[in-house]
Motif scaffolding. Sequence first.
Motif, PDB file in Angstrom:
ATOM      1  N   ARG A 265      41.576  25.738  23.838  1.00  0.00           N
ATOM      2  CA  ARG A 265      42.009  27.132  23.899  1.00  0.00           C
ATOM      3  C   ARG A 265      40.845  28.017  24.298  1.00  0.00           C
ATOM      4  O   ARG A 265      39.847  28.150  23.575  1.00  0.00           O
ATOM      5  CB  ARG A 265      42.561  27.545  22.532  1.00  0.00           C
ATOM      6  N   GLY A 266      40.942  28.626  25.485  1.00  0.00           N
ATOM      7  CA  GLY A 266      39.881  29.494  25.971  1.00  0.00           C
ATOM      8  C   GLY A 266      40.336  30.939  26.072  1.00  0.00           C
ATOM      9  O   GLY A 266      41.518  31.256  25.960  1.00  0.00           O
ATOM     10  N   THR A 267      39.376  31.809  26.298  1.00  0.00           N
ATOM     11  CA  THR A 267      39.643  33.230  26.533  1.00  0.00           C
ATOM     12  C   THR A 267      38.949  33.630  27.820  1.00  0.00           C
ATOM     13  O   THR A 267      37.769  33.311  28.018  1.00  0.00           O
ATOM     14  CB  THR A 267      39.101  34.094  25.376  1.00  0.00           C
ATOM     15  N   PHE A 268      39.671  34.298  28.710  1.00  0.00           N
ATOM     16  CA  PHE A 268      38.998  34.808  29.907  1.00  0.00           C
ATOM     17  C   PHE A 268      38.842  36.320  29.817  1.00  0.00           C
ATOM     18  O   PHE A 268      39.666  37.014  29.210  1.00  0.00           O
ATOM     19  CB  PHE A 268      39.719  34.380  31.195  1.00  0.00           C
ATOM     20  N   THR A 269      37.774  36.809  30.398  1.00  0.00           N
ATOM     21  CA  THR A 269      37.407  38.219  30.339  1.00  0.00           C
ATOM     22  C   THR A 269      37.121  38.734  31.747  1.00  0.00           C
ATOM     23  O   THR A 269      37.275  38.011  32.734  1.00  0.00           O
ATOM     24  CB  THR A 269      36.149  38.411  29.465  1.00  0.00           C
ATOM     25  N   HIS A 270      36.677  39.957  31.824  1.00  0.00           N
ATOM     26  CA  HIS A 270      36.295  40.554  33.111  1.00  0.00           C
ATOM     27  C   HIS A 270      35.185  39.748  33.775  1.00  0.00           C
ATOM     28  O   HIS A 270      35.070  39.744  35.004  1.00  0.00           O
ATOM     29  CB  HIS A 270      35.834  41.994  32.877  1.00  0.00           C
ATOM     30  N   ASP A 309      41.316  44.003  38.063  1.00  0.00           N
ATOM     31  CA  ASP A 309      41.288  42.553  37.888  1.00  0.00           C
ATOM     32  C   ASP A 309      42.652  41.904  38.102  1.00  0.00           C
ATOM     33  O   ASP A 309      42.731  40.695  38.359  1.00  0.00           O
ATOM     34  CB  ASP A 309      40.811  42.182  36.472  1.00  0.00           C
ATOM     35  N   LEU A 310      43.733  42.679  38.002  1.00  0.00           N
ATOM     36  CA  LEU A 310      45.069  42.090  38.008  1.00  0.00           C
ATOM     37  C   LEU A 310      45.380  41.262  39.258  1.00  0.00           C
ATOM     38  O   LEU A 310      45.876  40.133  39.140  1.00  0.00           O
ATOM     39  CB  LEU A 310      46.139  43.168  37.807  1.00  0.00           C
ATOM     40  N   PRO A 311      45.127  41.766  40.476  1.00  0.00           N
ATOM     41  CA  PRO A 311      45.412  40.926  41.654  1.00  0.00           C
ATOM     42  C   PRO A 311      44.662  39.592  41.625  1.00  0.00           C
ATOM     43  O   PRO A 311      45.203  38.559  42.026  1.00  0.00           O
ATOM     44  CB  PRO A 311      44.970  41.798  42.828  1.00  0.00           C
ATOM     45  N   LYS A 312      43.433  39.614  41.138  1.00  0.00           N
ATOM     46  CA  LYS A 312      42.652  38.382  41.047  1.00  0.00           C
ATOM     47  C   LYS A 312      43.266  37.433  40.011  1.00  0.00           C
ATOM     48  O   LYS A 312      43.319  36.216  40.212  1.00  0.00           O
ATOM     49  CB  LYS A 312      41.203  38.707  40.667  1.00  0.00           C
ATOM     50  N   ILE A 313      43.728  38.005  38.900  1.00  0.00           N
ATOM     51  CA  ILE A 313      44.348  37.196  37.854  1.00  0.00           C
ATOM     52  C   ILE A 313      45.633  36.559  38.368  1.00  0.00           C
ATOM     53  O   ILE A 313      45.887  35.362  38.140  1.00  0.00           O
ATOM     54  CB  ILE A 313      44.615  38.058  36.598  1.00  0.00           C
TER      55      ILE A 313
END
Length: 470
Positions: A265-270, A309-313
């Motif tokens: 379980r990971g977390t991604f950030t900016h 960041d949304l388009p990249k996500i």
Amino acid sequence: MVHQYKLNGYNIVLDVNSGSVHCVDDVAYDIISFFCEAKDRGLEPDRDRIQREILAKYADRDDVTPEDIDDTFADIDELTKEEKLFAEDIFEPSAGVLKERHTEVKALCLHVAHTCNLNCSYCFASQGKFHGERAIMSMETAKRAIDFLVENSGNHVNLEVDFFGGEPLLNWDVVKGTVAYARSIEKEHGKNFRFTLTTNGVGLNDEVMEFANREMHNVVLSLDGRKETHDRLRKFVDGRGSYDVIVPKFQEFVKRRGDKEYYMRGTFTHDNVDFTKDLFHMVDLGFDRLSMEPVVCDPSEPYALTEEDLPKIYEQYEILAKYMLQKEKEGHPITFYHYMLDLTGGPCIYKRISGCGSGTEYFAVTPWGDLFPCHQFVGEEQFKMGDIWNGIQREDIRQDFKMCNVYAREECRDCWARLYCSGGCAANAFHGTGDIRGVYEYGCDIFRKRMECAIMMQVAERMDPVDAQE
């Protein structure tokens, strides 16, 4: 309600209320779009106009004729008659009634340790203290929590207990003792306990691995991915990164675990919007059951996700879906938690409407025995609902959570993904809007993209079953 989108070469049409998914050609896709436009305006589709426009658009194609278009009209009419397209919403009238029927407790999250041996910057639990004092749950409290669960579980046979923190391995004797106590009483009460352990891995050793692999139905292992990504925020108190300490332990644990459930379980950030690289790194390390969550934090934090960041996500989720399809073809499938989707069965309508059951069927228990709606509300004193000795004392809070469903949020009514997210996370809504029935829009945007990818994968596996099995 109908949702249409194109992804990975597929034209996908989802009928929201029936859950039917259709993969269609370009002509049918466009015709259904015309039907949707008309129905959204409360009108019957003008079939003559639609035919003219389709013939004009596809004038260079010999295979698009008036007869073909009429056949497509007939197919749409038949699907509509079968309630697989433009189906009515039959669930809204019973939303509140369904919630009222489910008041037994079936799961507890035991906060056995409000302390941690790491100092992760983004920790929603304030480095394990949950904005309070460091504390360790006693064996007496843990046993009473198990008794509370049994006493309030009604006819539920399968009961779930999650060992959580902080870092639960810092109170390992109580974890073991709790499991032993629950096992000693389950037959007497006609119950079956399933345990989950969430750990940062620092305390993993041979004893823990052997016990967890014997007793834990699922184990959640915290790893953010590449060394530079993980060590950026998941550090020891002295500032050292934890990657080199935990990864060899995780590899050994998973090797011993065999085919039993676990998740990385990971977390991604900016700072790591390119999070597929972190997931692919986990695969290279030998892990094949993965989860990666977007950070939820104060927008002023330097690692907070932004609108930019949304388009990249979105792109990352598409990359991941295509990668997983390729791994399936190669005979080395991986599981991604947010792409787990059963289009033929799936959760019952109660779960689809009401979600996780926080504050009604599921509670978090603090080291002192206080009850909160879930682990993400611990420390928010206005949500303290009672304790394991005296039971639920704030029935008003429970009633509020009973009304947390997709029909209690106006914004959800027009959302095509509402029966997949069940109205979203009440904790994220509260922390994002100040209201458990609010809508955390950023999270909604990400969820919808994940669901489009998950549905596309289901379509791909059915449209190309031979390749999917190779």
